[in-house]
Motif scaffolding. Structure first.
Motif, PDB file in Angstrom:
ATOM      1  N   ILE A 121       0.822  -1.198   0.000  1.00  0.00           N
ATOM      2  CA  ILE A 121       0.000   0.000   0.000  1.00  0.00           C
ATOM      3  C   ILE A 121       0.865   1.261   0.000  1.00  0.00           C
ATOM      4  O   ILE A 121       0.357   2.356  -0.168  1.00  0.00           O
ATOM      5  N   ASP A 122       2.175   1.095   0.192  1.00  0.00           N
ATOM      6  CA  ASP A 122       3.082   2.230   0.092  1.00  0.00           C
ATOM      7  C   ASP A 122       4.521   1.718  -0.026  1.00  0.00           C
ATOM      8  O   ASP A 122       4.798   0.550   0.241  1.00  0.00           O
ATOM      9  N   TYR A 123       5.419   2.612  -0.442  1.00  0.00           N
ATOM     10  CA  TYR A 123       6.806   2.261  -0.740  1.00  0.00           C
ATOM     11  C   TYR A 123       7.662   3.426  -0.259  1.00  0.00           C
ATOM     12  O   TYR A 123       7.648   4.501  -0.853  1.00  0.00           O
ATOM     13  N   LEU A 124       8.357   3.244   0.856  1.00  0.00           N
ATOM     14  CA  LEU A 124       9.124   4.320   1.476  1.00  0.00           C
ATOM     15  C   LEU A 124      10.619   4.104   1.263  1.00  0.00           C
ATOM     16  O   LEU A 124      11.132   3.017   1.511  1.00  0.00           O
ATOM     17  N   LEU A 125      11.302   5.148   0.823  1.00  0.00           N
ATOM     18  CA  LEU A 125      12.744   5.064   0.625  1.00  0.00           C
ATOM     19  C   LEU A 125      13.479   5.416   1.920  1.00  0.00           C
ATOM     20  O   LEU A 125      13.103   6.343   2.632  1.00  0.00           O
ATOM     21  N   LYS A 126      14.522   4.651   2.217  1.00  0.00           N
ATOM     22  CA  LYS A 126      15.335   4.904   3.404  1.00  0.00           C
ATOM     23  C   LYS A 126      16.268   6.089   3.165  1.00  0.00           C
ATOM     24  O   LYS A 126      16.684   6.318   2.024  1.00  0.00           O
ATOM     25  N   PRO A 127      16.628   6.791   4.216  1.00  0.00           N
ATOM     26  CA  PRO A 127      16.128   6.634   5.583  1.00  0.00           C
ATOM     27  C   PRO A 127      14.702   7.161   5.702  1.00  0.00           C
ATOM     28  O   PRO A 127      14.394   8.238   5.187  1.00  0.00           O
ATOM     29  N   VAL A 128      13.849   6.404   6.364  1.00  0.00           N
ATOM     30  CA  VAL A 128      12.440   6.760   6.467  1.00  0.00           C
ATOM     31  C   VAL A 128      12.276   7.903   7.472  1.00  0.00           C
ATOM     32  O   VAL A 128      12.729   7.806   8.608  1.00  0.00           O
ATOM     33  N   SER A 129      11.649   8.970   7.043  1.00  0.00           N
ATOM     34  CA  SER A 129      11.393  10.093   7.940  1.00  0.00           C
ATOM     35  C   SER A 129      10.078   9.879   8.681  1.00  0.00           C
ATOM     36  O   SER A 129       9.221   9.096   8.250  1.00  0.00           O
ATOM     37  N   PHE A 130       9.925  10.579   9.787  1.00  0.00           N
ATOM     38  CA  PHE A 130       8.669  10.477  10.526  1.00  0.00           C
ATOM     39  C   PHE A 130       7.507  10.962   9.663  1.00  0.00           C
ATOM     40  O   PHE A 130       6.413  10.375   9.688  1.00  0.00           O
ATOM     41  N   GLU A 131       7.716  12.020   8.894  1.00  0.00           N
ATOM     42  CA  GLU A 131       6.653  12.558   8.052  1.00  0.00           C
ATOM     43  C   GLU A 131       6.193  11.533   7.015  1.00  0.00           C
ATOM     44  O   GLU A 131       4.992  11.370   6.772  1.00  0.00           O
ATOM     45  N   ALA A 132       7.157  10.835   6.392  1.00  0.00           N
ATOM     46  CA  ALA A 132       6.803   9.827   5.393  1.00  0.00           C
ATOM     47  C   ALA A 132       6.072   8.656   6.044  1.00  0.00           C
ATOM     48  O   ALA A 132       5.089   8.133   5.497  1.00  0.00           O
ATOM     49  N   LEU A 133       6.550   8.222   7.204  1.00  0.00           N
ATOM     50  CA  LEU A 133       5.880   7.124   7.908  1.00  0.00           C
ATOM     51  C   LEU A 133       4.472   7.524   8.320  1.00  0.00           C
ATOM     52  O   LEU A 133       3.521   6.741   8.158  1.00  0.00           O
ATOM     53  N   ALA A 134       4.304   8.733   8.841  1.00  0.00           N
ATOM     54  CA  ALA A 134       2.982   9.187   9.266  1.00  0.00           C
ATOM     55  C   ALA A 134       2.019   9.235   8.085  1.00  0.00           C
ATOM     56  O   ALA A 134       0.856   8.832   8.201  1.00  0.00           O
ATOM     57  N   ALA A 135       2.505   9.702   6.928  1.00  0.00           N
ATOM     58  CA  ALA A 135       1.645   9.755   5.743  1.00  0.00           C
ATOM     59  C   ALA A 135       1.237   8.356   5.305  1.00  0.00           C
ATOM     60  O   ALA A 135       0.082   8.116   4.913  1.00  0.00           O
ATOM     61  N   ALA A 136       2.162   7.401   5.372  1.00  0.00           N
ATOM     62  CA  ALA A 136       1.842   6.015   5.009  1.00  0.00           C
ATOM     63  C   ALA A 136       0.830   5.413   5.977  1.00  0.00           C
ATOM     64  O   ALA A 136      -0.093   4.696   5.566  1.00  0.00           O
ATOM     65  N   MET A 137       0.980   5.685   7.260  1.00  0.00           N
ATOM     66  CA  MET A 137       0.035   5.175   8.252  1.00  0.00           C
ATOM     67  C   MET A 137      -1.339   5.789   8.069  1.00  0.00           C
ATOM     68  O   MET A 137      -2.370   5.101   8.192  1.00  0.00           O
ATOM     69  N   GLN A 138      -1.396   7.064   7.743  1.00  0.00           N
ATOM     70  CA  GLN A 138      -2.686   7.707   7.492  1.00  0.00           C
ATOM     71  C   GLN A 138      -3.363   7.101   6.269  1.00  0.00           C
ATOM     72  O   GLN A 138      -4.589   6.921   6.232  1.00  0.00           O
ATOM     73  N   LYS A 139      -2.556   6.778   5.257  1.00  0.00           N
ATOM     74  CA  LYS A 139      -3.095   6.124   4.073  1.00  0.00           C
ATOM     75  C   LYS A 139      -3.671   4.757   4.430  1.00  0.00           C
ATOM     76  O   LYS A 139      -4.766   4.383   3.989  1.00  0.00           O
ATOM     77  N   TYR A 140      -2.934   4.008   5.262  1.00  0.00           N
ATOM     78  CA  TYR A 140      -3.407   2.694   5.705  1.00  0.00           C
ATOM     79  C   TYR A 140      -4.746   2.814   6.433  1.00  0.00           C
ATOM     80  O   TYR A 140      -5.698   2.084   6.144  1.00  0.00           O
ATOM     81  N   HIS A 141      -4.845   3.744   7.381  1.00  0.00           N
ATOM     82  CA  HIS A 141      -6.081   3.901   8.148  1.00  0.00           C
ATOM     83  C   HIS A 141      -7.232   4.372   7.268  1.00  0.00           C
ATOM     84  O   HIS A 141      -8.377   3.951   7.455  1.00  0.00           O
ATOM     85  N   SER A 142      -6.923   5.227   6.290  1.00  0.00           N
ATOM     86  CA  SER A 142      -7.965   5.692   5.376  1.00  0.00           C
ATOM     87  C   SER A 142      -8.521   4.542   4.548  1.00  0.00           C
ATOM     88  O   SER A 142      -9.737   4.391   4.384  1.00  0.00           O
TER      89      SER A 142
END
Length: 256
Positions: A100-121
């Motif tokens: 559901i998402d693809y994050l490039l390292k190093p993962v920032s808090f902002e990128a992780l939060a956006a991915a989690m919000q996408k998951y919950h949505s």
């Protein structure tokens, strides 16, 4: 909420756990697993219904013993996945599984939060048992690939269809396009840029100097225990190798 972290670098896994706790202290990391083998074993003993079974998986692509895609060949996994990796070359393959998402390292808090919000949505819109609907909503990223190149030859302009290209190569910081009939033409694009513009089903980044089209590969030779040597047509007048790190990906590409 249970989260499974599949990551072969301890510090990276621990940092990811810290970011998840920062996002939501109620998140529980059920396990941190460094390899394909250990992940398969864990999933085989923690089936749906088990109290530790994950609601979401964070998965690195390069693990201790192989690429993570080997996991999907051995277990039936229907959990949504957020991939974390230092490489962007596996994005399309990732979206063919449960990504559901693809994050490039190093993962920032902002990128992780956006991915989690996408998951919950997505979770609010669909039951997680309806994975196919979930994947359709995410969709495999639609991308228009380049069909032709405009080339300047002296005072003339001409176009080269992508299907006419045998390979691209870089030499002394200049990128060249080589056609199937062995015309060598300079381009303004770097190989890195070309790799994002061309259909990855048709072109493979063999190494830092070569980006090759599938029909141009005449023969493949085992060069050593860790390398493959490509014989290209037309002859590039230099040896072209697939490095150890890319051999598995190259074989998957050939077998797609």
């Amino acid at each position: 909420m249970n989260v499974l972290i599949i990551e072969d670098e301890d510090l990276t896994a621990e940092r990811l756990e810290d970011l998840l706790k920062k996002y939501d202290p109620a998140i529980r990391v059920a396990a941190m697993l460094p390899s394909v083998r250990e992940t398969v074993q864990w999933l085989q003993t923690h089936s749906p219904g088990h109290p530790d079974y994950p609601d979401l998986i964070f998965m690195d692509i390069h693990l201790e013993d192989d690429l993570c895609f080997r996991i999907f060949e051995q277990v039936n996994l229907s959990v949504p996945i957020i991939f974390t990796t230092a490489f962007d070359e596996y994005m399309i393959k990732a979206f063919r599984v449960n990504s559901i998402d693809y994050l490039l390292k190093p993962v920032s808090f902002e990128a992780l939060a956006a991915a989690m919000q996408k998951y919950h949505s997505l979770k609010r819109q669909f039951s997680l048992t309806d994975l196919e609907a979930l994947r359709q909503v995410m969709g495999q990223p639609r991308q228009e690939y380049k069909n032709r190149f405009l080339i300047t030859v002296g005072t003339r302009l001409r176009t080269i269809e992508t299907g006419e290209v045998a390979y691209f190569f870089s030499e002394e910081k200049i990128t060249f396009l080589v056609t199937r009939d062995n015309q060598r033409l300079p381009l303004d694009f770097s190989l890195d840029k070309l790799a994002t513009m061309l259909n990855p089903a048709d072109f493979f980044r063999a190494n830092r100097q070569f980006l090759v089209a599938l029909p141009s590969i005449k023969n493949i030779h085992t060069y050593s225990s860790s390398k493959l040597k490509l014989e290209l047509q037309p002859d590039p007048r230099t040896e072209v190798f697939i490095s150890k790190e890319k051999v598995s990906t190259f074989k998957d590409w050939l077998d797609a």
